[in-house]
Design a protein around this motif. Structure first.
Motif, PDB file in Angstrom:
ATOM      1  N   GLY A 227      -1.191 -11.459 -62.057  1.00  0.00           N
ATOM      2  CA  GLY A 227      -0.815 -12.850 -61.796  1.00  0.00           C
ATOM      3  C   GLY A 227       0.646 -13.177 -62.050  1.00  0.00           C
ATOM      4  O   GLY A 227       1.038 -14.343 -62.048  1.00  0.00           O
ATOM      5  N   LEU A 228       1.476 -12.138 -62.237  1.00  0.00           N
ATOM      6  CA  LEU A 228       2.911 -12.413 -62.430  1.00  0.00           C
ATOM      7  C   LEU A 228       3.578 -12.772 -61.105  1.00  0.00           C
ATOM      8  O   LEU A 228       4.489 -13.595 -61.065  1.00  0.00           O
ATOM      9  N   VAL A 229       3.117 -12.136 -60.032  1.00  0.00           N
ATOM     10  CA  VAL A 229       3.698 -12.427 -58.712  1.00  0.00           C
ATOM     11  C   VAL A 229       2.598 -12.952 -57.799  1.00  0.00           C
ATOM     12  O   VAL A 229       1.419 -12.651 -57.999  1.00  0.00           O
ATOM     13  N   SER A 230       3.008 -13.736 -56.806  1.00  0.00           N
ATOM     14  CA  SER A 230       1.964 -14.323 -55.970  1.00  0.00           C
ATOM     15  C   SER A 230       1.622 -13.455 -54.762  1.00  0.00           C
ATOM     16  O   SER A 230       0.516 -13.554 -54.240  1.00  0.00           O
ATOM     17  N   SER A 231       2.534 -12.608 -54.314  1.00  0.00           N
ATOM     18  CA  SER A 231       2.174 -11.684 -53.226  1.00  0.00           C
ATOM     19  C   SER A 231       3.161 -10.521 -53.176  1.00  0.00           C
ATOM     20  O   SER A 231       4.261 -10.587 -53.715  1.00  0.00           O
ATOM     21  N   VAL A 232       2.719  -9.442 -52.493  1.00  0.00           N
ATOM     22  CA  VAL A 232       3.526  -8.217 -52.400  1.00  0.00           C
ATOM     23  C   VAL A 232       3.779  -7.907 -50.926  1.00  0.00           C
ATOM     24  O   VAL A 232       2.887  -8.063 -50.088  1.00  0.00           O
ATOM     25  N   HIS A 233       5.011  -7.487 -50.623  1.00  0.00           N
ATOM     26  CA  HIS A 233       5.406  -7.290 -49.215  1.00  0.00           C
ATOM     27  C   HIS A 233       6.181  -5.980 -49.062  1.00  0.00           C
ATOM     28  O   HIS A 233       6.702  -5.440 -50.044  1.00  0.00           O
ATOM     29  N   ALA A 234       6.284  -5.530 -47.818  1.00  0.00           N
ATOM     30  CA  ALA A 234       7.146  -4.381 -47.537  1.00  0.00           C
ATOM     31  C   ALA A 234       8.572  -4.758 -47.946  1.00  0.00           C
ATOM     32  O   ALA A 234       9.003  -5.894 -47.697  1.00  0.00           O
ATOM     33  N   PRO A 235       9.289  -3.827 -48.587  1.00  0.00           N
ATOM     34  CA  PRO A 235      10.617  -4.169 -49.107  1.00  0.00           C
ATOM     35  C   PRO A 235      11.548  -4.804 -48.070  1.00  0.00           C
ATOM     36  O   PRO A 235      12.244  -5.779 -48.362  1.00  0.00           O
ATOM     37  N   ASP A 236      11.534  -4.270 -46.840  1.00  0.00           N
ATOM     38  CA  ASP A 236      12.484  -4.813 -45.855  1.00  0.00           C
ATOM     39  C   ASP A 236      12.015  -6.146 -45.260  1.00  0.00           C
ATOM     40  O   ASP A 236      12.754  -6.784 -44.517  1.00  0.00           O
ATOM     41  N   GLN A 237      10.795  -6.549 -45.569  1.00  0.00           N
ATOM     42  CA  GLN A 237      10.288  -7.838 -45.060  1.00  0.00           C
ATOM     43  C   GLN A 237      10.325  -8.939 -46.114  1.00  0.00           C
ATOM     44  O   GLN A 237      10.069 -10.106 -45.838  1.00  0.00           O
ATOM     45  N   LEU A 238      10.588  -8.499 -47.358  1.00  0.00           N
ATOM     46  CA  LEU A 238      10.410  -9.413 -48.486  1.00  0.00           C
ATOM     47  C   LEU A 238      11.222 -10.707 -48.356  1.00  0.00           C
ATOM     48  O   LEU A 238      10.678 -11.813 -48.512  1.00  0.00           O
TER      49      LEU A 238
END
Ligand SMILES: C=C(C)C(=O)SCCNC(=O)CCNC(=O)[C@H](O)C(C)(C)COP(=O)(O)OP(=O)(O)OC[C@H]1O[C@@H](n2cnc3c(N)ncnc32)[C@H](O)[C@@H]1OP(=O)(O)O
Length: 310
Positions: A227-238
């Protein structure tokens, strides 16, 4: 014109930072060597690599430039948060916070490092009195007084002060290779900008304790599960994802968004009963705005609201 601009920034400074004359002097200093931007100037100057700041890049992105993007830019030191960088960051955020076109701000670093922490070389020889009397790291709190939503887009290392700065933001999005940690224990100190407090509130005592007393970092997946971050993305899309999120926030009334932010953040500071009362007061306060009337009228009339931030 310059006088007006200077007066405006000092007034803004007083509102956001009721503290010190020293800050006002800093503001004055800055304004003497940096043009105070109108919105158009912000777009033009920021887009063109922000000569005003040494360690951050600031620009406006998204539809109609409604999202401020601040990029930490001290690559050789993995964005270690030296005093000058933190000053640049504070002013860049203040400028974007004061820009009526900007609805949300994205704060990011490089793909390798969001920030590798406070500058160890800068603090290596400090003594207690230097830290205590000089209020070391205290100025970082300015970040938490930005009234617009700040979204941290974290790629790579967010360690020590880097993790703490990310946690001062309102929402954290992570790249798949992000690493969050409080490694201060391994250099003979403890977190000093909220790591033991905000991390504990975000992920709970046992996990925060483990991170703070082992110094071991967690990866993006763990940060998401905890719960520290709300979502995870591909680095180049972040960063694009963070900007899109900022645009979605920008569909709403800025004044109401700012009230929602204040109310959610209050839950960190206070008891449940006080927090509920604070929320209720702000909720009632929304009924003093034109945007509340417009939002509800638009719903009833089955059309999109036309918010005026008033
Ligand atoms: C608020 C508080 C008290 C704090 O934040 S305390 C600081 C907490 N942070 C840390 O302890 C992390 C320190 N950094 C590291 O452990 C490693 O740099 C990482 C992040 C694991 C990356 O490792 P590597 O990829 O091998 O890169 P590395 O060669 O160490 O770093 C590249 C450069 O950045 C510098 N650097 C990295 N982190 C730094 C920091 N926090 N302060 C100052 N310089 C730093 C590092 O000294 C090196 O510079 P140089 O080439 O001049 O020697």
């Amino acid at each position: 014109m310059a006088c007006l601009a200077r007066a405006r920034l000092i007034q803004l400074t007083k509102i956001l930072h009721p503290t010190p004359w020293s800050f006002q002097k800093e503001a004055t200093r800055k304004i003497l060597c940096v043009p105070l931007f109108t919105h158009n100037k912000i777009t033009r100057n920021y887009a063109a690599s922000t000569p005003s700041y040494k360690y951050v890049l600031a620009e406006k992105r998204g539809e109609g430039g409604c999202v401020g993007l601040v990029t930490l830019n001290r690559p050789k030191a993995l964005n270690a948060l030296c005093g000058e960088l933190m000053e640049d960051l504070k002013y860049a955020l203040l400028e974007l916070d004061a820009d009526p076109n900007v609805a949300a701000i994205v704060l990011t670093g490089s793909e390798k490092a969001f920030a590798a922490g406070a500058d160890i070389k800068e603090m290596q020889h400090k003594g207690f009195v230097d830290c205590y009397a000089g209020g070391f790291l205290q100025g970082w709190d300015a970040l938490t007084r930005i009234r617009k939503p700040v979204i941290a887009a974290v790629n790579g290392y967010a360690l020590g002060g880097g993790c703490e700065v990310a946690m001062m933001c309102d929402i954290i999005l992570a790249g798949e290779k992000a690493k969050f940690g409080q490694p201060e224990i391994s250099i003979g100190t403890i977190p000093g900008a909220g790591g033991t407090q905000r991390l504990t509130k975000a992920i709970g005592k046992s996990r925060a304790m483990q991170m703070c007393i082992t110094g071991d970092p967690i990866n993006a997946q763990q940060a998401s599960e905890w719960g520290l971050v709300s979502s995870v993305h591909a680095p180049d899309q972040l960063v694009n994802e963070a900007i899109k999120l900022g645009e979605r926030i920008g569909n709403h009334s800025k004044v109401i968004v700012s009230m929602a932010k204040a109310s959610v953040n209050k839950s960190y500071e206070t008891s449940l009963a006080e927090g509920l009362q604070f929320e209720k007061n702000l909720f009632y306060g929304t009924f003093a705005t034109k945007d509340q009337t417009e939002g509800m009228t638009a719903f009833v009339e089955k059309r999109k609201p036309n918010f005026t931030d008033s």
